[in-house]
Design an enzyme around this catalytic site. Structure first.
Site, PDB file in Angstrom:
ATOM      1  N   ASP A  55      -6.231  16.785 -16.929  1.00 23.76           N
ATOM      2  CA  ASP A  55      -6.534  15.376 -17.198  1.00 23.76           C
ATOM      3  C   ASP A  55      -6.176  15.126 -18.658  1.00 23.76           C
ATOM      4  O   ASP A  55      -6.854  15.611 -19.567  1.00 23.76           O
ATOM      5  CB  ASP A  55      -8.026  15.118 -16.917  1.00 23.76           C
ATOM      6  CG  ASP A  55      -8.393  13.645 -17.077  1.00 23.76           C
ATOM      7  OD1 ASP A  55      -7.704  12.950 -17.852  1.00 23.76           O
ATOM      8  OD2 ASP A  55      -9.363  13.199 -16.431  1.00 23.76           O
ATOM      9  N   ARG A  86       0.839  -1.210   0.000  1.00 23.95           N
ATOM     10  CA  ARG A  86       0.000   0.000   0.000  1.00 23.95           C
ATOM     11  C   ARG A  86       0.872   1.258   0.000  1.00 23.95           C
ATOM     12  O   ARG A  86       0.487   2.290  -0.532  1.00 23.95           O
ATOM     13  CB  ARG A  86      -0.970  -0.001   1.196  1.00 23.95           C
ATOM     14  CG  ARG A  86      -1.873   1.228   1.222  1.00 23.95           C
ATOM     15  CD  ARG A  86      -3.081   1.051   2.131  1.00 23.95           C
ATOM     16  NE  ARG A  86      -2.739   0.654   3.473  1.00 23.95           N
ATOM     17  CZ  ARG A  86      -2.233   1.464   4.411  1.00 23.95           C
ATOM     18  NH1 ARG A  86      -1.998   2.730   4.136  1.00 23.95           N
ATOM     19  NH2 ARG A  86      -1.953   1.011   5.613  1.00 23.95           N
ATOM     20  N   LYS A 101      -7.294   3.706 -19.743  1.00 24.60           N
ATOM     21  CA  LYS A 101      -7.574   4.027 -21.144  1.00 24.60           C
ATOM     22  C   LYS A 101      -6.323   3.790 -22.001  1.00 24.60           C
ATOM     23  O   LYS A 101      -5.870   2.678 -22.083  1.00 24.60           O
ATOM     24  CB  LYS A 101      -8.091   5.472 -21.227  1.00 24.60           C
ATOM     25  CG  LYS A 101      -9.239   5.783 -20.243  1.00 24.60           C
ATOM     26  CD  LYS A 101     -10.449   4.925 -20.480  1.00 24.60           C
ATOM     27  CE  LYS A 101     -11.628   5.119 -19.541  1.00 24.60           C
ATOM     28  NZ  LYS A 101     -11.455   5.578 -18.212  1.00 24.60           N
ATOM     29  N   TYR A 116     -15.384  15.135 -17.105  1.00 25.09           N
ATOM     30  CA  TYR A 116     -15.787  13.724 -16.977  1.00 25.09           C
ATOM     31  C   TYR A 116     -16.745  13.592 -15.781  1.00 25.09           C
ATOM     32  O   TYR A 116     -16.481  14.153 -14.705  1.00 25.09           O
ATOM     33  CB  TYR A 116     -14.533  12.858 -16.804  1.00 25.09           C
ATOM     34  CG  TYR A 116     -14.849  11.461 -16.356  1.00 25.09           C
ATOM     35  CD1 TYR A 116     -15.611  10.616 -17.174  1.00 25.09           C
ATOM     36  CD2 TYR A 116     -14.433  10.983 -15.125  1.00 25.09           C
ATOM     37  CE1 TYR A 116     -15.927   9.336 -16.760  1.00 25.09           C
ATOM     38  CE2 TYR A 116     -14.736   9.703 -14.713  1.00 25.09           C
ATOM     39  CZ  TYR A 116     -15.492   8.889 -15.534  1.00 25.09           C
ATOM     40  OH  TYR A 116     -15.817   7.626 -15.117  1.00 25.09           O
TER      41      TYR A 116
HETATM   42  C1  LIG Z   1     -11.189  11.707 -18.895  1.00 29.30           C
HETATM   43  C2  LIG Z   1     -11.325  10.712 -17.781  1.00 29.30           C
HETATM   44  N1  LIG Z   1     -10.715  10.967 -16.608  1.00 29.30           N
HETATM   45  C3  LIG Z   1     -10.803  10.110 -15.565  1.00 29.30           C
HETATM   46  C4  LIG Z   1     -11.542   8.946 -15.664  1.00 29.30           C
HETATM   47  C5  LIG Z   1     -11.633   8.032 -14.480  1.00 29.30           C
HETATM   48  O1  LIG Z   1     -10.776   6.959 -14.647  1.00 29.30           O
HETATM   49  P1  LIG Z   1     -10.986   5.515 -13.961  1.00 29.30           P
HETATM   50  O2  LIG Z   1     -12.231   4.942 -14.551  1.00 29.30           O
HETATM   51  O3  LIG Z   1      -9.732   4.787 -14.311  1.00 29.30           O
HETATM   52  O4  LIG Z   1     -11.136   5.778 -12.503  1.00 29.30           O
HETATM   53  C6  LIG Z   1     -12.183   8.627 -16.871  1.00 29.30           C
HETATM   54  C7  LIG Z   1     -12.961   7.396 -16.994  1.00 29.30           C
HETATM   55  O5  LIG Z   1     -13.657   7.169 -17.950  1.00 29.30           O
HETATM   56  C8  LIG Z   1     -12.069   9.548 -17.955  1.00 29.30           C
HETATM   57  O6  LIG Z   1     -12.672   9.317 -19.122  1.00 29.30           O
END
Ligand SMILES: Cc1ncc(COP(=O)(O)O)c(C=O)c1O
Length: 381
Positions: free
Chosen positions: A179, A54, A204, A107
């Site tokens: 992001d 952890r 992703k 998001y």
């Molecule tokens: C642009 C974006 N940021 C963050 C996330 C969150 O990621 P996670 O699903 O790996 O927690 C997503 C998920 O679809 C996303 O599309």
């Protein structure tokens, strides 16, 4: 060592490996063993790296360091998911009472985290349509601490002038967090424009095969170190196997992105000319002029001319999967209205253009002719 069976079965000794493994081994262990108390002390003195998974694990380090290097950032830390990394990045900067500015196309999970959880510690969110304002001036308060943006937004794939907004935020002393999930460091490295923190849902494109859930946060060393503590305290650490999978996927990022972006460009051109499509969303060359490469990403969204045919469209697909995620090597479609943007009211849907007929397409590495033929079949039915 005792000769008794029960003891021998549990104390299996590690093979003594002198050769160097070409692939990184998976350190699938929750804890690390020490020859003596001196080495435990050495860990706490910062002279040894690992104690308990952890707190840290070589596979987590491998992934985080690789993404930090690709983004040109000082330091990186991995997390159990993109949301874990976003949470740690926000909490590393924001204190109770702080005001957070964010681009209005956010998001859904990030929006929910801030609205439902961070609001409880009185962190206040203000969404701004960065395509409609020319400065942050009217939005700043004495408590404003951060600007949060996505490089390419979901699902309408808007690209704002990132270098401009980073400069603008820095002029006002704000910390900037980006992001970069949809663009990846293959296309753009926000750190080079002055961003303090860059976050990825490694679920992703970093992973790239729809088989791992992971997050990475990179940026200025002090902030990332604070985020690392938060990840440890909140128990949001990444598992060694997931880290290993994401790091393995990362090795083909450039090849995948190159191919996926090229396919997406052709697919976007095809959709623009299709009579069953009334709108296509795909970043323009002008909007992406600050990218490191002349590519516009590998996502394309489009809206059916007859929005009532949306159920029929998804049913008519043969090999292309309907799945509410993106960025795998296989082309996949999703339906924002019933998944990521389910919470929007009808009024908000009409205002944002995220309507019933909107399809989000994550373009894969297949032969583009097959992608186009599959879409054409489903659209023409
Ligand atoms: C642009 C974006 N940021 C963050 C996330 C969150 O990621 P996670 O699903 O790996 O927690 C997503 C998920 O679809 C996303 O599309």
């Amino acid at each position: 060592m005792t000769e008794r069976f029960e003891t021998k079965t549990v104390h299996i000794s590690h093979p003594h490996v002198t050769d160097v493994s070409k692939a990184t081994p998976i350190y699938q262990t929750s804890v690390f063993a020490f020859p003596g108390l001196e080495e435990v002390e050495a860990y706490y003195a910062g002279k040894r790296d690992y104690l308990y998974t952890r707190n840290g694990n070589p596979n987590q380090t491998e992934l985080a360091d690789a993404v930090a290097a690709l983004e040109g950032a000082e330091r990186g830390v991995s997390a159990a998911s993109g949301m874990g990394a976003i949470m740690a990045g926000l909490l590393a900067v924001l204190q109770p009472g702080d005001h957070l500015l964010a681009s209005h196309e956010l998001y859904g999970g990030t929006y929910a985290l801030i609205q439902k959880e961070l609001s409880r510690i009185h962190i206040e969110l203000e969404l701004i349509d960065l395509t409609k304002v020319s400065s942050l001036a009217g939005h700043l308060r004495p408590t404003t601490k951060m600007l949060f943006m996505e490089t390419i937004t979901n699902p309408l794939l808007t690209v704002v002038d990132l270098p401009f907004w980073i400069r603008e935020a820095k002029q006002h002393g704000l910390t900037v967090m980006i992001d970069n999930t949809f663009a990846t460091p293959y296309l753009v490295r926000p750190v080079t424009f002055g961003a303090d923190l860059v976050v990825h849902s490694a679920t992703k494109y970093i992973g790239g095969h729809s088989d791992v859930t992971a997050g990475v946060l990179v940026g200025r060393a002090g902030l990332v170190e604070r985020a690392r503590e938060i990840i440890v305290h909140y128990g949001a650490s990444l598992s060694p196997f997931e880290a290993w999978l994401a790091a393995r996927g990362l090795k083909t990022l450039a090849l995948r992105m190159e191919r996926q972006c090229d396919n997406a460009k052709k697919v976007a051109a095809f959709l623009r000319n299709h009579p069953a499509v009334k709108a296509t969303y795909y970043p323009s060359e002008a909007a992406t002029r600050f990218f490191d490469r002349p590519k516009q990403g590998a996502m394309v969204s489009f809206c059916l001319a007859d929005e009532e045919k949306i159920y029929q469209f998804y049913r008519s697909l043969s090999w292309m999967k309907l799945a509410p995620s993106l960025a795998g090597v296989e082309t996949a479609v999703s339906h924002p209205v019933t998944t990521s943007h389910r919470a929007l009211s009808e009024e908000q849907r009409q205002a944002t253009g995220i309507t019933k007929g909107l399809v989000r397409l994550s373009v894969g590495i297949e032969a583009y002719e097959d992608i186009v033929e599959e879409l054409d079949r489903a659209l023409s039915r």
